[in-house]
Scaffold this motif. Structure first.
Motif, mmCIF file in Angstrom:
data_model
loop_
_atom_site.group_PDB
_atom_site.id
_atom_site.type_symbol
_atom_site.label_atom_id
_atom_site.label_comp_id
_atom_site.label_asym_id
_atom_site.label_seq_id
_atom_site.Cartn_x
_atom_site.Cartn_y
_atom_site.Cartn_z
ATOM 1 N N ALA A 44 0.840 -1.194 0.000
ATOM 2 C CA ALA A 44 0.000 0.000 0.000
ATOM 3 C C ALA A 44 0.881 1.253 0.000
ATOM 4 O O ALA A 44 1.806 1.362 0.807
ATOM 5 N N PRO A 45 0.614 2.211 -0.900
ATOM 6 C CA PRO A 45 1.396 3.446 -0.950
ATOM 7 C C PRO A 45 0.733 4.553 -0.143
ATOM 8 O O PRO A 45 -0.314 4.357 0.473
ATOM 9 N N GLY A 46 1.354 5.695 -0.134
ATOM 10 C CA GLY A 46 0.679 6.908 0.342
ATOM 11 C C GLY A 46 1.191 7.476 1.627
ATOM 12 O O GLY A 46 1.628 8.623 1.676
ATOM 13 N N VAL A 47 1.149 6.711 2.727
ATOM 14 C CA VAL A 47 1.546 7.230 4.028
ATOM 15 C C VAL A 47 2.524 6.252 4.669
ATOM 16 O O VAL A 47 2.613 5.088 4.269
ATOM 17 N N ILE A 48 3.228 6.739 5.684
ATOM 18 C CA ILE A 48 4.167 5.872 6.399
ATOM 19 C C ILE A 48 3.982 6.058 7.896
ATOM 20 O O ILE A 48 3.500 7.098 8.355
ATOM 21 N N ALA A 49 4.391 5.033 8.667
ATOM 22 C CA ALA A 49 4.332 5.090 10.125
ATOM 23 C C ALA A 49 5.722 4.834 10.685
ATOM 24 O O ALA A 49 6.544 4.170 10.048
ATOM 25 N N PRO A 50 6.000 5.354 11.873
ATOM 26 C CA PRO A 50 7.309 5.094 12.478
ATOM 27 C C PRO A 50 7.557 3.594 12.628
ATOM 28 O O PRO A 50 6.675 2.848 13.068
ATOM 29 N N GLY A 51 8.739 3.146 12.257
ATOM 30 C CA GLY A 51 9.088 1.735 12.380
ATOM 31 C C GLY A 51 8.549 0.849 11.278
ATOM 32 O O GLY A 51 8.784 -0.359 11.301
ATOM 33 N N GLU A 52 7.874 1.417 10.303
ATOM 34 C CA GLU A 52 7.300 0.608 9.225
ATOM 35 C C GLU A 52 8.391 0.131 8.268
ATOM 36 O O GLU A 52 9.291 0.888 7.893
ATOM 37 N N ILE A 53 8.322 -1.130 7.884
ATOM 38 C CA ILE A 53 9.213 -1.658 6.851
ATOM 39 C C ILE A 53 8.609 -1.298 5.503
ATOM 40 O O ILE A 53 7.460 -1.644 5.219
ATOM 41 N N VAL A 54 9.361 -0.576 4.701
ATOM 42 C CA VAL A 54 8.846 -0.102 3.424
ATOM 43 C C VAL A 54 9.754 -0.569 2.291
ATOM 44 O O VAL A 54 10.929 -0.892 2.488
ATOM 45 N N THR A 55 9.182 -0.590 1.095
ATOM 46 C CA THR A 55 9.937 -0.845 -0.126
ATOM 47 C C THR A 55 9.901 0.415 -0.969
ATOM 48 O O THR A 55 8.836 0.991 -1.181
ATOM 49 N N ILE A 56 11.071 0.837 -1.408
ATOM 50 C CA ILE A 56 11.185 2.031 -2.235
ATOM 51 C C ILE A 56 11.476 1.597 -3.666
ATOM 52 O O ILE A 56 12.367 0.780 -3.906
ATOM 53 N N TYR A 57 10.707 2.147 -4.620
ATOM 54 C CA TYR A 57 10.929 1.858 -6.034
ATOM 55 C C TYR A 57 11.521 3.089 -6.708
ATOM 56 O O TYR A 57 11.223 4.227 -6.336
ATOM 57 N N GLY A 58 12.358 2.854 -7.699
ATOM 58 C CA GLY A 58 12.973 3.955 -8.414
ATOM 59 C C GLY A 58 14.023 3.455 -9.380
ATOM 60 O O GLY A 58 14.031 2.288 -9.769
ATOM 61 N N THR A 59 14.926 4.339 -9.754
ATOM 62 C CA THR A 59 16.021 3.989 -10.646
ATOM 63 C C THR A 59 17.341 4.420 -10.020
ATOM 64 O O THR A 59 17.418 5.462 -9.375
ATOM 65 N N ILE B 56 18.776 3.354 -7.411
ATOM 66 C CA ILE B 56 18.658 3.556 -5.962
ATOM 67 C C ILE B 56 19.379 2.456 -5.187
ATOM 68 O O ILE B 56 19.162 2.286 -3.988
ATOM 69 N N GLY B 57 20.250 1.744 -5.851
ATOM 70 C CA GLY B 57 21.034 0.691 -5.226
ATOM 71 C C GLY B 57 21.968 0.087 -6.248
ATOM 72 O O GLY B 57 22.012 0.519 -7.411
ATOM 73 N N PRO B 58 22.723 -0.933 -5.851
ATOM 74 C CA PRO B 58 23.648 -1.571 -6.788
ATOM 75 C C PRO B 58 22.910 -2.412 -7.820
ATOM 76 O O PRO B 58 21.751 -2.777 -7.637
ATOM 77 N N ALA B 59 23.593 -2.732 -8.907
ATOM 78 C CA ALA B 59 22.974 -3.542 -9.962
ATOM 79 C C ALA B 59 22.586 -4.916 -9.443
ATOM 80 O O ALA B 59 21.544 -5.464 -9.807
ATOM 81 N N THR B 60 23.408 -5.487 -8.584
ATOM 82 C CA THR B 60 23.125 -6.794 -7.976
ATOM 83 C C THR B 60 22.650 -6.580 -6.545
ATOM 84 O O THR B 60 23.244 -5.796 -5.797
ATOM 85 N N LEU B 61 21.580 -7.267 -6.166
ATOM 86 C CA LEU B 61 20.997 -7.078 -4.841
ATOM 87 C C LEU B 61 22.038 -7.253 -3.746
ATOM 88 O O LEU B 61 22.817 -8.217 -3.754
ATOM 89 N N ALA B 62 22.052 -6.312 -2.813
ATOM 90 C CA ALA B 62 22.941 -6.361 -1.652
ATOM 91 C C ALA B 62 22.086 -6.454 -0.400
ATOM 92 O O ALA B 62 21.228 -5.594 -0.168
ATOM 93 N N ASN B 63 22.300 -7.485 0.404
ATOM 94 C CA ASN B 63 21.521 -7.669 1.621
ATOM 95 C C ASN B 63 22.068 -6.825 2.770
ATOM 96 O O ASN B 63 23.158 -6.231 2.678
ATOM 97 N N SER C 146 19.170 -1.701 -7.611
ATOM 98 C CA SER C 146 19.037 -0.504 -8.434
ATOM 99 C C SER C 146 17.596 -0.067 -8.608
ATOM 100 O O SER C 146 17.307 1.129 -8.693
ATOM 101 N N ASP C 147 16.646 -1.014 -8.648
ATOM 102 C CA ASP C 147 15.249 -0.661 -8.898
ATOM 103 C C ASP C 147 14.382 -0.675 -7.658
ATOM 104 O O ASP C 147 13.278 -0.131 -7.663
ATOM 105 N N GLN C 148 14.828 -1.311 -6.572
ATOM 106 C CA GLN C 148 14.056 -1.292 -5.335
ATOM 107 C C GLN C 148 14.970 -1.525 -4.139
ATOM 108 O O GLN C 148 15.911 -2.306 -4.202
#
Length: 377
Positions: free
Chosen positions: A154-169, A171-178, A210-212
């Protein structure tokens, strides 16, 4: 004068012994001059490219061969710009043998072109010089497109301590980094040269790509009406995305990680709930959520919650299974997990129906997403 690769005319050497019947004896002698030795590398240029924020360019081989027999050669790397960015190994070898050429991009500015040479040499032969170029691309600015609840999407609002996923371009390395755990046991706020800020507060990173990228909203944003989300990546900072802050934005985790269908629910016997492993009526199951807001004895942002004692959610909660109110026996932090992952231990009503049943959760009067189910015996 004799040329390499030629043979002298056949001659003879005579040996005589006075008084011998077969004296003198002639012995034919031939001298063959072999070909001149030389080195070969199969080419005289190597090109590397690097995009800031990306992976270090892969090494490249030089295959050194020779004519006229094996040659023991020396390897030397030299640069005319960018410091000691160039490496070549081994320092010495005997043909045929590979030489590995690599580049170090640390500290190199975007838009830079670096030049150097690798010289293959040996006494008495013509050296081979390989020209090496490293091109550092222009900086790519990260861009944030959306921030959603990591459990419900669900998009729109956030709460303190919420685990969120950010989408974009970018925004991270080409290969997923844990995630990376600091020496004090907390989750790092910079992973693979990526940092996410809520206003001026860095967020603990769960993974980056890179994308999330997924992070935990810092508890420090509580009480703010809005926050600006930015991502700093490889020295570049994105434009900000302004989000409204609320007390609660609950989302239930599901097995398909898309926010609907079978919930991420564990039965009382420790088995994951599902059609083949339904929960018994009257048993206690565990639901997993995020976005339930502040908890008692708030842990430090990014810390791992230990059961000593477990902090509980401040807000009232309600759970309905198959349309029937269920008793919530625990509502709080999930032990041994990052602060922001919540666990509800819920007793299934004895009179609920069997089979696939709906699960509805509300925190502080705010419902989590719909279309979440579980299986009942």
């Amino acid at each position: 004068m004799t040329r390499p690769g030629s043979a002298l005319p056949r001659t003879s050497a005579a040996s005589s012994v006075p008084g011998a019947a077969n004296s003198p004896v002639s012995i034919p002698v031939t001298l063959t001059v072999g070909p001149a030795q030389s080195l070969s590398t199969g080419g005289n240029t190597l090109t590397f490219t690097y995009q800031p924020g990306g992976a270090n360019p892969a090494t490249q081989p030089i295959n050194v061969t020779s004519t006229g027999g094996p040659i023991t050669f020396n390897v030397a790397a030299a640069t005319t710009s960018c410091g000691n960015f160039l490496t070549a190994t081994p320092a010495t070898a005997t043909t045929p043998a590979p030489v590995t050429v690599g580049v170090n991009v640390n500290g190199l500015a975007a838009g830079t072109t670096c030049n150097g040479t690798v010289t293959i040499s040996a006494p008495g032969v013509q050296p081979q010089v390989i020209n090496v170029t490293l091109t550092v691309g222009a900086a790519i600015v990260p861009a944030v497109a959306a921030v959603v609840n990591a459990a419900s999407s669900a998009p729109g609002v956030i709460a303190p301590g919420e685990i969120v996923t950010i989408y974009g371009t970018n925004i991270g390395p080409a290969t997923l980094a844990n995630y990376v755990v600091n020496a004090n046991g907390s989750f790092a706020t910079t992973v693979a040269d990526t940092t996410v800020f809520f206003d001026n507060v860095p967020a603990p990173i769960i993974y980056a790509r890179s994308d999330q990228t997924s992070v935990v909203v810092p508890f420090e944003v509580a009480g703010r009406p809005t926050v600006n989300v930015t991502i700093r990546r490889a020295g570049q900072t994105s434009a900000s995305l302004n989000l409204r802050v609320v007390d609660y934005a609950p989302g239930m985790f599901t097995l398909n990680q898309q926010g609907f269908g079978q919930g991420a629910i564990v039965n009382q016997n420790g088995v994951v709930n599902g059609p083949q492993t339904p929960a018994a009526k009257g048993s206690v199951v565990s639901f997993y959520l995020t976005g339930a807001g502040l908890i008692s004895t708030n842990p430090q942002t990014g810390s791992v919650v230990l059961p000593s004692p477990l902090p509980v959610i401040n807000a009232p909660v309600e759970v309905r299974i198959g349309g029937m109110t269920a008793t919530v026996e625990y509502k709080g932090a999930a032990p041994f997990n990052i602060a922001g992952l919540y666990q509800f231990n819920v007793r299934i009503p004895d009179t609920v129906g069997s089979g696939t049943q709906s699960v509805v959760v509300a925190v502080g009067g705010v419902p989590a997403q719909g279309n979440v189910t579980m299986s009942i015996q």
